[in-house]
Scaffold this motif. Structure first.
Motif, short mmCIF file in Angstrom:
data_model
loop_
_atom_site.label_atom_id
_atom_site.label_comp_id
_atom_site.label_asym_id
_atom_site.label_seq_id
_atom_site.Cartn_x
_atom_site.Cartn_y
_atom_site.Cartn_z
N MET A 1 0.87 -1.19 0.00
CA MET A 1 0.00 0.00 0.00
C MET A 1 0.90 1.23 0.00
SD MET A 1 -2.80 1.53 0.02
CE MET A 1 -3.83 2.78 0.76
N GLU A 2 0.82 2.03 -1.03
CA GLU A 2 1.76 3.17 -1.15
C GLU A 2 1.32 4.34 -0.27
OE1 GLU A 2 0.33 0.91 -4.36
OE2 GLU A 2 -0.36 2.95 -4.27
N GLU A 3 2.27 5.18 0.09
CA GLU A 3 1.92 6.37 0.89
C GLU A 3 1.22 7.36 -0.01
OE1 GLU A 3 5.11 5.33 -0.70
OE2 GLU A 3 5.36 7.48 -0.57
N GLN A 4 0.08 7.82 0.38
CA GLN A 4 -0.65 8.77 -0.46
C GLN A 4 -1.04 10.01 0.31
OE1 GLN A 4 -1.12 8.68 -3.61
NE2 GLN A 4 -0.32 6.63 -3.98
N GLU A 5 -0.47 10.16 1.54
CA GLU A 5 -0.94 11.26 2.40
C GLU A 5 -0.80 12.61 1.73
OE1 GLU A 5 -0.58 7.79 4.63
OE2 GLU A 5 1.02 8.81 3.55
N HIS A 6 0.38 12.89 1.12
CA HIS A 6 0.51 14.20 0.49
C HIS A 6 0.25 14.12 -1.00
CE1 HIS A 6 4.08 12.80 2.77
NE2 HIS A 6 4.34 12.24 1.63
N ALA A 7 -0.58 13.15 -1.41
CA ALA A 7 -0.78 12.96 -2.84
C ALA A 7 -1.63 14.07 -3.43
CB ALA A 7 -1.44 11.62 -3.09
N PRO B 1 -2.28 17.44 -3.00
CA PRO B 1 -1.67 18.68 -3.51
C PRO B 1 -0.71 18.36 -4.66
CG PRO B 1 -1.47 18.56 -1.13
CD PRO B 1 -2.05 17.26 -1.59
N ARG B 2 -0.01 17.22 -4.57
CA ARG B 2 0.89 16.86 -5.66
C ARG B 2 0.19 16.84 -7.01
NH1 ARG B 2 6.44 14.70 -4.78
NH2 ARG B 2 6.56 14.59 -3.10
N TYR B 3 -1.01 16.23 -7.06
CA TYR B 3 -1.69 16.10 -8.35
C TYR B 3 -1.95 17.47 -8.97
CZ TYR B 3 -2.68 11.27 -6.91
OH TYR B 3 -2.58 9.98 -6.51
N ILE B 4 -2.40 18.40 -8.18
CA ILE B 4 -2.71 19.72 -8.71
C ILE B 4 -1.44 20.42 -9.15
CG2 ILE B 4 -3.78 21.95 -8.20
CD1 ILE B 4 -5.76 19.66 -8.31
N LEU B 5 -0.39 20.25 -8.36
CA LEU B 5 0.88 20.87 -8.74
C LEU B 5 1.36 20.33 -10.08
CD1 LEU B 5 3.43 22.53 -8.10
CD2 LEU B 5 4.32 20.53 -6.87
N LEU C 1 6.23 13.10 -16.22
CA LEU C 1 5.43 13.53 -15.06
C LEU C 1 4.15 12.70 -14.96
CD1 LEU C 1 5.81 17.40 -15.24
CD2 LEU C 1 6.65 15.91 -13.43
N VAL C 2 3.48 12.51 -16.11
CA VAL C 2 2.25 11.73 -16.09
C VAL C 2 2.55 10.30 -15.64
CG1 VAL C 2 0.43 10.73 -17.53
CG2 VAL C 2 1.06 13.11 -17.82
N MET D 1 5.16 9.14 -13.89
CA MET D 1 5.66 9.03 -12.52
C MET D 1 4.60 9.30 -11.48
SD MET D 1 8.76 8.15 -12.11
CE MET D 1 10.15 7.77 -13.15
N TYR D 2 3.78 10.33 -11.71
CA TYR D 2 2.86 10.74 -10.65
C TYR D 2 1.43 10.27 -10.87
CZ TYR D 2 6.73 13.30 -8.78
OH TYR D 2 7.95 13.60 -8.23
N TYR D 3 0.90 10.46 -12.07
CA TYR D 3 -0.48 10.01 -12.26
C TYR D 3 -0.57 8.50 -12.36
CZ TYR D 3 -1.86 14.86 -12.92
OH TYR D 3 -2.10 16.19 -12.76
N MET D 4 0.43 7.89 -13.00
CA MET D 4 0.42 6.44 -13.09
C MET D 4 1.15 5.81 -11.91
SD MET D 4 1.04 6.10 -17.20
CE MET D 4 0.47 4.46 -17.50
N HIS D 5 1.57 6.66 -10.99
CA HIS D 5 2.17 6.22 -9.73
C HIS D 5 3.43 5.41 -9.87
CE1 HIS D 5 -1.86 7.27 -8.28
NE2 HIS D 5 -1.18 7.65 -7.22
N LEU D 6 4.09 5.53 -10.99
CA LEU D 6 5.31 4.73 -11.19
C LEU D 6 6.35 5.06 -10.13
CD1 LEU D 6 6.06 2.55 -13.13
CD2 LEU D 6 6.99 4.26 -14.68
N ARG D 7 6.37 6.33 -9.71
CA ARG D 7 7.35 6.74 -8.72
C ARG D 7 7.22 5.96 -7.43
NH1 ARG D 7 8.48 10.03 -4.88
NH2 ARG D 7 10.27 11.43 -4.83
#
Lengths: 89, 218, 597
Positions: A1-7, A9-13, A52-53, A55-61
């Motif tokens: 289960m990945e950490e999503q707590e600060h997810a 604001p990240r998406y909007i940024l 960016l898409v 790494m962050y939207y597809m959660h590859l990061r």
């Protein structure tokens, strides 16, 4: 289960960065520069957006490292095909 | 190790990729999609190197402002998609439904605008077929010499058409996921379906990011 | 949560499916073993189609201009009075290759054995996505019907070669074929989905569903070969799909991607096709290599020689296979510098195949060899693959290829690797795994007769083709006698044709053995070959769910004749040797007795 707590604001940024890059691309494309400079700059910006898409939207990061290798695996073959055949022309 | 010790060993599969099957399966499928678009986009790049005179400067034939707006829409739909995913991760059913609906509507808008674009382009002669190609450029009267060449039209429609087909299929899948969401299928404990349609949707956005640059701006 | 789920009890899972009706059990099954059987029967039928087409080709070459037996039944557009027309001949060579490559060899290896072997060898209850698996099968007959239908449209079936080079294929005015070419491309585009869906299933299953203790380097080589093959399918097939779509556009809506009159580039088609086409040939050989490894190790009662290098060699073939495609195009007018690069890479790719060949020989060396039918086919694979590989080295060298490209030397090479290699490898696989699939042994006597006759007639048919090629006989040619310098080759061609007919007739023995043994074969028992893999730890045939509970793996798959083991094999799931008792392991956890051989 990945950490999503600060997810959130990240998406909007990321969205803002994508928008800025898109506008930058459109502006850049119409500058009076040699074709090769235009093309390289545009591809550079497009690749950043794609990264960016992915790494962050597809959660590859946040996936295990081995997923990065898997996700990147078609790229060398794609590049080889195009580069090799371009030498024909 | 004694037989007793072996018998009590955990009978769980090897960790493997450490992501669940559906997610791994979707990623692996997307890799094949990368190769599919490679053949189309690669052909375009190669043909352009071979016959650069078939193409014009950006914006002469194609409608960059409209497509830039469309690009903005598709990127927005990626945000709404990831918001839907974030919602169900916290068990927010209402958020899931609303953000999914938003994604569907924006996705459909993207396809609609692309359809309008196709209609306008083909009306002025920008078509894929060799014999019928006669592009005169935006804002020009319908007479005048043809701009670019038929490879421009052929590659344009092949690349953007198949991308549009993928978006359309994505919208249909999203509608299915939306219906499932309405039936309460997804919970904070199981939202695999939302995650994997999200992956597909972001991929479609990612391809467009590259296509927009390559087709409209270069 | 959404992590890899721990398996529920397989037995309970199986019981829930007890009440499935006929349709869900035999027609729309999601059980990988049933799907494997469906692939088997369907692709054997397509193998028959491909063989029939080949026989017609050989009739024309062996007995030119003479009416073919049963040929009177063909329409006048194909063979008036039973005499094959040149246009129909073009379709015959095209469709023979098409059916063999796409509808026989691929599904027989990836479809049948990918489905049968992967879950059983890694200790899983089924594939990761059983319903997608079912869809992947059903696409095959649909695509096959489209392909068969193309014979009956105006203009006949595709006639531009299985490589479908533009501009010949792009425009019907050259071949006289219009709809047939469109249907050909459509059928292949549809079939591509079957491969892609199957491939993603195999990749996900092997990565994520291995039983505890089944580390990467304990996976049997058959599964390894299918895993690498799945990656090749996944990444190569979409390239063909894309290219096929562009060619379809050229044929239907008037684009000119490949048509020179519209500034299209015929060479682009060749590059796209062969960029797919070369990984494709490794797709056609790698599984057979995997089957051969399993059979040779088991029937020699010896560990496979160099297991790690076998795996690395297959992965190396998988990688290198992407950068050699230009060797199919040396005579196309391509950039010579690019050609030289391909020559270098092609020579290099011979190395991993050679490593595998030496390892097979090393496995057999001083083994306690049981010369039963599967092993005979496996040894034939190795020897015929060597011949095919050696002829390949000639072609790899571009200056030599100038002389032999598109001659019967190439035809000899490709049939040595695809028939001598893949088909004999498939025979090894079928005869070896038939007991597990159907619970009965195939008849050993018939099996040996089929093998010996096949081997003899096969070599009689295809070895002389090397000479035909060097003498200058070109491939796909309808009437070599139109050239005076080829007229002396007619006796050889007739000899080859007769050998092919005899080879084809011999397959009746196999078909009879296959069908007869379904009902009347000796009961196989759980592990008739005394093999180590998890697959043989299940009943024959295995029940739905495969294993009563997920097995635990304690060793690699090739512990044959191990000094610490009681018998000359040591199953992967047998408990580890207990220390302090002379290293004698307890019996395998599955209680069924192994019948005496």
């Amino acid at each position: 289960m990945e950490e999503q707590e600060h997810a959130h604001p990240r998406y909007i940024l990321i969205w803002v960065i994508l928008l800025v890059l898109t506008l930058a691309e459109v502006g850049y494309a119409f500058l009076d520069l040699p074709k090769i400079v235009l093309a390289s700059g545009l591809i550079f910006m497009a690749l950043w957006k794609a990264l960016l898409v992915a790494m962050y939207y597809m959660h590859l990061r946040y996936e295990p490292r081995r997923m990065w290798v898997l996700a990147a695996s078609p790229l060398p073959f794609a590049i080889i095909l195009v580069l090799a055949v371009i030498t024909e022309f | 190790m004694s037989n007793a010790a072996v018998a009590t060993m955990d009978r769980k599969p090897m960790p493997g990729m450490k992501v669940y099957n559906k997610k791994l399966g979707m990623w692996v499928f997307l890799l094949s999609e990368v190769m599919f678009f490679t053949s189309l986009i690669g052909s375009y790049i190669i043909l352009r190197f071979a016959h650069p005179d078939h193409w014009t400067d950006p914006g002469v034939v194609l409608n960059v402002p409209l497509t830039a707006l469309n690009t903005f829409f598709l990127i927005c739909s990626s945000v709404t998609m990831v918001k839907a995913f974030a919602a169900i991760q916290e068990g927010d059913q209402k958020g899931l439904k609303n953000w999914l609906l938003a994604t569907i509507l924006i996705g459909a808008t993207f396809v609609g605008i692309q359809g309008i674009e196709y209609a306008a382009l083909s009306a002025e002669g920008f078509v894929p077929a060799l014999d019928a190609y006669h592009a005169v450029g935006r804002g020009n009267p319908h007479e005048g010499p043809s701009l670019g060449g038929p490879l421009y039209g052929a590659t344009f429609y092949a690349m953007t058409g198949f991308h549009g087909a993928h978006v359309s299929i994505g919208v249909l899948c999203l509608i299915f996921v939306y219906i499932q969401a309405l039936r309460g299928v997804y919970t904070v404990a199981d939202f695999e379906g939302v995650e994997i349609i999200g992956l597909y949707w972001h991929f479609v956005d990612l391809v467009w990011i590259l296509l927009f640059t390559i087709v409209y701006l270069i | 949560m959404s992590t890899t789920t721990a398996p529920e009890t397989h037995a309970g899972h199986a019981e829930a499916h007890h009440e499935l009706g006929f349709i869900r059990t035999y027609i729309f099954s999601t059980d990988h073993k049933m799907i494997a059987r469906q692939f088997l029967f369907t692709s054997l039928l397509f193998l028959l189609v491909g063989g029939t087409l080949a026989s017609m080709v050989r009739w024309q070459l062996g007995f030119p201009g003479q009416p073919m037996p049963l040929g009177g039944g063909l329409p006048d557009t194909m063979a008036p009075g039973g005499i094959i027309l040149p246009e129909f001949y073009n379709s015959l060579v095209t469709m023979h290759a098409t059916f063999m490559v796409f509808f026989a060899l691929m599904p027989l290896q990836a479809g049948v054995f990918g489905n049968l072997l992967i879950p059983l060898q890694i200790g899983a209850e089924d594939m990761a996505f059983p319903r997608i698996n079912m869809v992947s099968f059903w696409i095959l007959p649909v695509a096959g019907i489209i392909m068969l239908a193309s014979f009956f449209v105006e203009g006949g079936a595709a006639g531009a070669g299985w490589t479908s080079y533009a501009p010949l294929s792009a425009s019907g005015e050259w071949t006289g074929v219009y709809m047939g070419q469109i249907l050909w491309l459509t059928s292949l585009a549809v079939l591509g989905f079957s491969s892609i869906l199957g491939a993603l299933n195999y990749v996900t299953t092997v990565i994520n569903m291995r039983a505890p203790g089944m580390t990467w380097f304990r996976i049997p080589l058959a599964t390894w070969s299918l895993f690498v093959t799945a990656w090749l399918l996944l990444l190569a097939i979409p390239i063909l799909t894309g290219g096929a779509i562009l060619l379809l556009f050229d044929q239907t809506i008037g684009t000119a991607f490949f048509r020179p009159e519209g500034s299209g580039e015929p060479l682009l088609w060749q590059h796209i096709f062969w960029f797919f086409g070369h990984p494709e040939v490794y797709i056609l050989i790698l599984p057979a290599m995997g089957f051969t490894s399993e059979v040779i190790a088991c029937r020699s009662r010896k560990p496979i020689f160099g297991y790690h290098s076998m795996v690395i060699a297959m992965v190396a073939i998988g990688f290198l296979g992407w950068i050699v495609w230009g060797h199919h195009m040396f005579q196309s007018g391509m950039n010579p510098l690019l050609g030289m690069t391909f020559m270098a890479t092609t020579v290099v790719i011979a190395v991993p195949s050679a490593i595998k060949t030496f390892n097979w020989m090393g496995t057999l060396w001083r083994g306690n060899i049981h010369f039963d039918t599967p092993l005979l086919h496996a040894i034939a694979f190795v020897s015929l693959f060597i011949i095919g590989g050696l002829s390949g080295i000639f072609m790899a060298v571009a200056p030599v290829d100038i002389y032999i490209h598109d001659t019967y030397f190439i035809v000899a090479h490709l049939h040595y690797v695809l028939v001598g290699g893949s088909l004999f490898g498939i025979f090894a696989g079928i005869t070896f795994w038939y007991p597990k699939m159907f619970g009965r042994m195939m008849n050993e006597g018939l099996g040996k007769v089929h093998f010996v006759l096949s081997f003899i007639f096969y070599n009689m048919a295809f070895f002389p083709m090397h000479n035909l090629g060097v003498q200058g006989m070109m491939r796909r040619i309808y009437d070599p006698n139109q050239y005076e310098y080829l007229q002396g080759l007619q006796p050889t061609n007739t000899f080859i044709s007769i050998s092919v007919f005899l080879f084809a007739a011999t397959q009746v023995i196999f078909a009879f053995n296959f069908l007869w043994s379904l009902r009347a074969g000796k009961e196989a028992g759980r592990n008739p070959w005394k093999s180590n893999t998890l697959l043989w730890a299940t009943p024959s045939p295995p029940p739905h769910g495969n294993f009563p509970e997920m097995p635990i793996v304690n060793r690699g798959p090739y512990e044959y004749s191990h000094p610490d083991a009681e018998e000359d094999f040591w199953p992967q799931d047998a408990p580890p040797a207990t220390s302090g008792s002379g290293g004698q392991p307890a019996a395998s956890p599955t209680p069924e007795p192994v019948p005496g051989d």
